[in-house]
Design a protein around this motif. Structure first.
Motif, PDB file in Angstrom:
ATOM      1  N   ASN A 383       1.149  -1.252  -0.102  1.00 35.09           N
ATOM      2  CA  ASN A 383      -0.103   0.120   0.275  1.00 35.09           C
ATOM      3  C   ASN A 383       0.613   1.437   0.072  1.00 35.09           C
ATOM      4  OD1 ASN A 383      -2.400   1.358   0.231  1.00 35.09           O
ATOM      5  ND2 ASN A 383      -2.780   1.017   2.191  1.00 35.09           N
ATOM      6  N   ALA A 385       1.213   5.625  -1.177  1.00 38.34           N
ATOM      7  CA  ALA A 385       0.658   7.033  -1.735  1.00 38.34           C
ATOM      8  C   ALA A 385       1.745   7.545  -2.774  1.00 38.34           C
ATOM      9  CB  ALA A 385       0.208   7.944  -0.816  1.00 38.34           C
ATOM     10  N   GLU A 406      -7.263   0.192  -1.870  1.00 41.23           N
ATOM     11  CA  GLU A 406      -6.572  -0.223  -0.645  1.00 41.23           C
ATOM     12  C   GLU A 406      -6.978  -1.806  -0.312  1.00 41.23           C
ATOM     13  OE1 GLU A 406      -5.481   3.345   2.196  1.00 41.23           O
ATOM     14  OE2 GLU A 406      -7.325   2.516   2.525  1.00 41.23           O
ATOM     15  N   ASN A 416     -10.399   7.193  -5.823  1.00 37.78           N
ATOM     16  CA  ASN A 416      -8.900   7.373  -6.530  1.00 37.78           C
ATOM     17  C   ASN A 416      -8.872   6.584  -7.923  1.00 37.78           C
ATOM     18  OD1 ASN A 416      -6.623   7.450  -3.992  1.00 37.78           O
ATOM     19  ND2 ASN A 416      -8.474   8.588  -4.182  1.00 37.78           N
ATOM     20  N   SER A 438      -3.723   6.482  -4.226  1.00 36.38           N
ATOM     21  CA  SER A 438      -3.316   5.666  -3.062  1.00 36.38           C
ATOM     22  C   SER A 438      -3.801   4.339  -2.669  1.00 36.38           C
ATOM     23  CB  SER A 438      -3.589   6.482  -1.501  1.00 36.38           C
ATOM     24  OG  SER A 438      -3.050   5.898  -0.413  1.00 36.38           O
ATOM     25  N   ASN A 491       4.570   8.105   3.553  1.00 38.37           N
ATOM     26  CA  ASN A 491       3.540   8.130   2.815  1.00 38.37           C
ATOM     27  C   ASN A 491       2.374   9.233   3.062  1.00 38.37           C
ATOM     28  OD1 ASN A 491       3.006   5.964   0.611  1.00 38.37           O
ATOM     29  ND2 ASN A 491       4.281   4.989   2.105  1.00 38.37           N
ATOM     30  N   PRO A 502      -3.982   9.967   2.741  1.00 38.56           N
ATOM     31  CA  PRO A 502      -3.572  10.503   1.462  1.00 38.56           C
ATOM     32  C   PRO A 502      -4.473  10.317   0.453  1.00 38.56           C
ATOM     33  CG  PRO A 502      -2.391   8.489   1.773  1.00 38.56           C
ATOM     34  CD  PRO A 502      -3.046   8.689   3.000  1.00 38.56           C
ATOM     35  N   GLN A 503      -5.464   9.334   0.811  1.00 38.22           N
ATOM     36  CA  GLN A 503      -6.545   8.760  -0.403  1.00 38.22           C
ATOM     37  C   GLN A 503      -8.005   9.688  -0.134  1.00 38.22           C
ATOM     38  OE1 GLN A 503      -6.762   7.799   2.822  1.00 38.22           O
ATOM     39  NE2 GLN A 503      -5.961   5.962   2.505  1.00 38.22           N
TER      40      GLN A 503
END
Length: 938
Positions: A383, A385, A406, A416, A438, A491, A502-503
């Motif tokens: 995982n 970003a 994710e 995303n 991400s 990240n 971040p997502q």
């Protein structure tokens, strides 16, 4: 005349070899060598607007087997030319010999600095015997535009305006360019570029620098940060072109909407070009290029997908049919390009005094599966970003979609996604530029044939701070946690602040900062990063947080809890992003973070610059007190206490229970006590006395109301409230050991060694236990492998740290800032490298091997590049005792603290001084040098 000149040349010829020889003698005779030169925490920074930049260095021992090396004086030279500095001419500043052991944040005190100029500097030191070292390697910094009047450029952009009603962004990322002619290749040319939205700079077709997604994220209701680029090497005699590519990104972020700035990306740029070396010293350049209406603009093939809002960050779409060859070269035909549009936003222009974003750690996929619906599922193995690059083939006009997730069972999480529209060549490469994704898995739709593993690559994108620390121990689970906590932290650090995730949101929560900041400081060189983030907090003060959809009609500083400007010291719960919920522990980062930076770096300027911010915040809390206690204020999202503890969603996270009132009061008292310490350092005794008195009065009130005499607990008897009480020191002094014992019982007995706190409570808990040296209690929680624990995440395939303790709750993030607080404990607990509260900056520090048994942890080792130099610790427990290697940097000392039952040092040295017993430990002072120490149990 000629004879005199020849004699001078001969003397110089004879002198230079002797000077070189003499400098070598000096270098050898001194016990220390200066190096690691930094200016404002940065290595050779560009474009600083600090009028008195601070210079720092560390020392290396000339003889690694020697002990007791110290600095007793320093001399700094700053020169206008590198050649002058080589001749030891400090024509800008010669500090002279200063009798001092200081190595950090030495303020420049030379001639007034000039805009757009390079300054060269070096330092020499005297050691403990007064012997002079050789000079450090030449370092430099360049200035930016130091006065507002230095800016002659205009803000420019296009006439395309973002429409928030659209599902995806309706405007393209624009190109802007300016063509000009030079008589000769220049000797010097810097361009200063500030943008609202990301930017890239090109000269004659070449991208300048390796930075990505510049500039750092900033509150664009008040400020824009400029970046300095050296473009001289890419300019040439004849026709030239400077091109700027703008990325929409933060330019359309709802909280940044103001009347005087268009809802579209804009840029201001200025380049001074000097024709030859001699002209560098002149006040006027040969040519100044400024952004204005004469620049030309054109749509690029790139466009934002999404609208840069929570859960709608989207991605990017590239239309290969809109590509323009040579768009950034002199060969481009500008005749069809439009004129740029000028704007007049009211923004402060300030330098970006922080490392830029860069691409790191290329990530290669580990598998691709073809599915029945014709799509392809790519597993990137981790995982992360960042950016992806994917090669595609198809027919012209085909749209290839990339969905990021994710979770293995979902094609897409948090919207995303990106896309590529194939052009006439039938092939192309998607590559991120002004947005990032991400996730771990990528679902590719629209391809007619299976891609190969070699067709797909990824990169972590983060701020380019340097790693400071390495750590390893005998426990594989702890090593996994340390590695994944650091990976997660990296990240989260895109753009000069720590995001929650971040997502989904990309917000800079103050509460989450408590869960991350000391982990950051103990493992990375974060001082410039956090200094910048504190400026963001100063910028947002006076405005409430914005909660809800930022594109509602009632958005932005109008309705209650939608960002009202109050100007009463209030802080939103995030900076520089305004949005999101929180509580007193979120705004309280304005007090805590400067104090942690000061303790770590010895930086008093960070305290002084933020003192009014601190005063304002505490005065706001005062407005919401009754009977010496903080009372609930704001709306439903403004008085959160702990957050995301185990089972929180079932209990109701945003609760109105008494334990929340108690925890927030404890945090206010912690803020008051910390602010008083800051005031004492700054010799502001009036404020110090006021806050100390308030802390004592409020402590008495909160203790009287919430203390449970039956079992020595507080409020609901929870782990988080016990930790909050100890952090705020709300109990009478004689009760502290009793409350700590009650906390121990809560961890070991009530919860059988499991953690039972969330983000805020967890940050408080680990801070209390780290400061108390209760490594045994932290180890109990970090060694578990069942729910709730970090080991539970590992057992369930995690490659990053989750938002919640629970597995796969819908809507929660699997890459989050929630539980990163063990990252500091591995260094100041397990490795035993602790700050000394009486000596900020690590010139004196504490080494305390953890209070763990050999069956819990047999050994650990760490190397930490502290602000004062490289510290190394390694310890191993044996049946006979403890074996340690401790490296103390030159000009530093360490206080070794050992349990009384294992404090019998078998091989005593004159460089180890016994300080006696205090607080259950026998302490020893270690001089600088590499110590090998063995003890035997008593």
């Amino acid at each position: 005349m000629r004879r005199t000149k020849n004699i001078l040349i001969l003397l110089l010829f004879l002198y230079l070899p002797w000077a070189v020889f003499a400098s070598r003698i000096v270098d050898v005779s001194s016990s220390v060598v200066p190096g690691n030169a930094r200016c404002e925490y940065l290595i050779n920074p560009k474009g600083l607007d600090e009028l008195q930049p601070r210079l720092s260095w560390t020392l290396r021992a000339a003889d690694s087997s020697a002990f007791g090396q110290k600095q007793t004086g320093y001399r700094i030279l700053v020169a206008s030319t590198e050649s002058g500095l080589k001749l030891n001419r400090g024509d800008v500043w010669d500090s002279g010999w200063v009798n001092s052991s200081e190595m950090q944040q030495i303020s420049y005190k030379g001639k007034p600095l000039v805009s757009d100029k390079i300054y060269f500097w070096k330092v020499s030191v005297k050691d403990q015997k007064g012997k002079v070292s050789g000079w450090s390697k030449t370092a430099h910094w360049t200035t930016g535009l130091l006065k507002p009047t230095d800016w002659k450029a205009k803000w420019i952009g296009t006439d395309q305006i973002f429409d928030p009603a659209q599902q995806d962004c309706n405007i393209s990322d624009p190109w802007l360019r300016k063509t000009f002619t030079l008589k000769a290749k220049p000797a010097k040319a810097n361009i200063f570029v500030a943008s609202v939205g990301f930017h890239e700079v090109y000269v004659n077709g070449k991208k300048i620098g390796n930075d990505v997604m510049a500039p750092s994220v900033t509150d664009h209701t008040k400020r824009a940060r400029y970046v300095a680029y050296d473009i001289a090497s890419e300019l040439k005699a004849g026709k030239n072109v400077i091109a700027i590519w703008l990325g929409t990104s933060w330019s359309i972020f709802g909280p940044y909407i103001v009347k005087d700035r268009p809802n579209t990306p804009i840029v201001i740029a200025q380049a001074s070009i000097y024709a030859n070396k001699n002209s560098i010293t002149l006040s006027k350049p040969e040519l100044v290029i400024v952004t204005d209406e004469t620049w030309k603009t054109h749509e690029s093939p790139n466009k934002l997908l999404g609208v840069w809002d929570s859960n709608r960050m989207g991605g990017e779409i590239w239309d290969a049919n809109k590509e323009v060859l040579n768009w950034n070269t002199t060969a481009c035909d500008e005749t069809t390009w439009d004129k740029a549009v000028s704007y007049q936003p009211k923004l402060i222009l300030s330098a970006q005094k922080i490392e830029p974003n860069r691409a790191f750690d290329e990530i290669k996929p580990i598998g691709i599966v073809e599915r029945n619906d014709g799509s392809y599922r790519v597993d990137m193995g981790v995982n992360f970003a960042g950016w992806t690059e994917i090669k595609v083939k198809g027919n012209q006009g085909d749209t290839i979609k990339f969905l990021f997730s994710e979770r293995e069972q979902n094609d897409i999480t948090f919207s995303n996604h990106s896309a590529f529209i194939i052009g006439k060549t039938g092939q192309g490469t998607f590559h991120n530029r002004f947005n990032y994704s991400s996730g771990r898995w990528i679902t590719i739709k629209g391809l007619k044939s299976k891609p190969s593993l070699a067709d797909i690559r990824g990169w972590l994108i983060r701020t380019n701070y340097k790693e400071a620390t390495t750590f390893e121990c005998s426990d594989p689970l702890q090593n996994w946690m340390y590695d994944r906590i650091k990976w997660t932290f990296q990240n989260l650090s895109i753009g000069g602040y720590i995001v929650d995730c971040p997502q989904r949101e990309r917000l800079g929560y103050g509460g989450d900062a408590h869960a991350t900041c000391e982990t950051g400081m103990f493992n990375y060189h974060m001082a410039a990063f956090y200094t910048k983030w504190m400026e963001d907090w100063r910028d947002v003060q006076g405005t409430e947080s914005i909660v809800g959809n930022m594109y509602d009609q009632n958005f932005a500083r109008k309705s209650i809890m939608s960002g009202r400007i109050m100007n009463n010291g209030v802080l939103p719960h995030t900076a520089p992003t305004y949005m999101g919920g929180g509580g007193p522990a979120w705004g309280g980062i304005a007090v805590s973070l400067p104090w942690f930076i000061y303790q770590h770096e010895g930086d008093t300027r960070i305290l002084d610059k933020n003192f009014e911010l601190i005063k304002g915040w505490l005065s706001f809390l005062d407005l919401n007190t009754k009977d010496d206690m903080l009372v609930r204020f704001g709306g439903s999202w403004d008085f959160l206490g702990d957050w995301l503890w185990p089972g929180a969603t079932a209990e109701g996270m945003n609760n109105d229970k008494p334990q929340t009132v108690f925890l927030n009061n404890c945090y206010r008292i912690f803020n008051l006590r910390t602010a008083a310490k800051i005031a004492r350092v700054l010799h502001k005794n009036k404020e110090a006395k006021q806050w100390e008195k308030q802390a004592e009065v409020s402590s008495a009130a909160i203790h009287a109301k919430f203390y449970n005499t039956d079992d020595h607990s507080y409020s609901d008897k929870s782990m988080s409230n016990l930790a909050a009480a100890l952090l705020g020191e709300v109990m009478p002094e004689n009760l502290k050991p009793v409350i700590m014992k009650r906390l121990e019982n809560e961890i070991l007995v009530v919860h059988k060694g499991h953690i039972n706190v969330g983000i805020t409570g967890g940050a408080m808990l680990f801070k209390v236990l780290r400061d108390a040296g209760r490594d045994d209690l932290i180890y109990a929680m970090t060694s578990k492998t069942d729910y709730p624990s970090w080991g539970y995440m590992k057992a369930n395939g995690a490659t990053t740290i989750w938002e919640m303790w629970e597995k796969d709750l819908p809507g929660h993030s699997l890459l989050h800032s929630s539980y990163l607080y063990p990252g500091a404990w591995y260094i100041d607990g397990v490795a035993g490298i602790k700050r000394d509260s009486q000596a900020p900056g690590f010139q004196r520090f504490i080494v305390r091997p953890p209070l763990l048994t050999a069956t819990q942890m047999e050994w650990a080792k760490a190397n930490m590049e502290s602000p004062a130099g490289l510290i190394k610790t390694a310890w191993k427990r044996t049946a006979d005792g403890l074996a340690m290697n401790i490296s103390v940097p030159p000009n530093c000392s360490a206080i070794l603290q050992l349990r009384e039952d294992e404090a019998d040092i078998t091989d005593k040295s004159k460089y180890i001084k016994d300080l006696g017993v205090k607080d259950g430990f026998r302490s020893f002072e270690l001089a600088s040098g590499n110590h090998v120490i063995k003890t035997k149990k008593i």
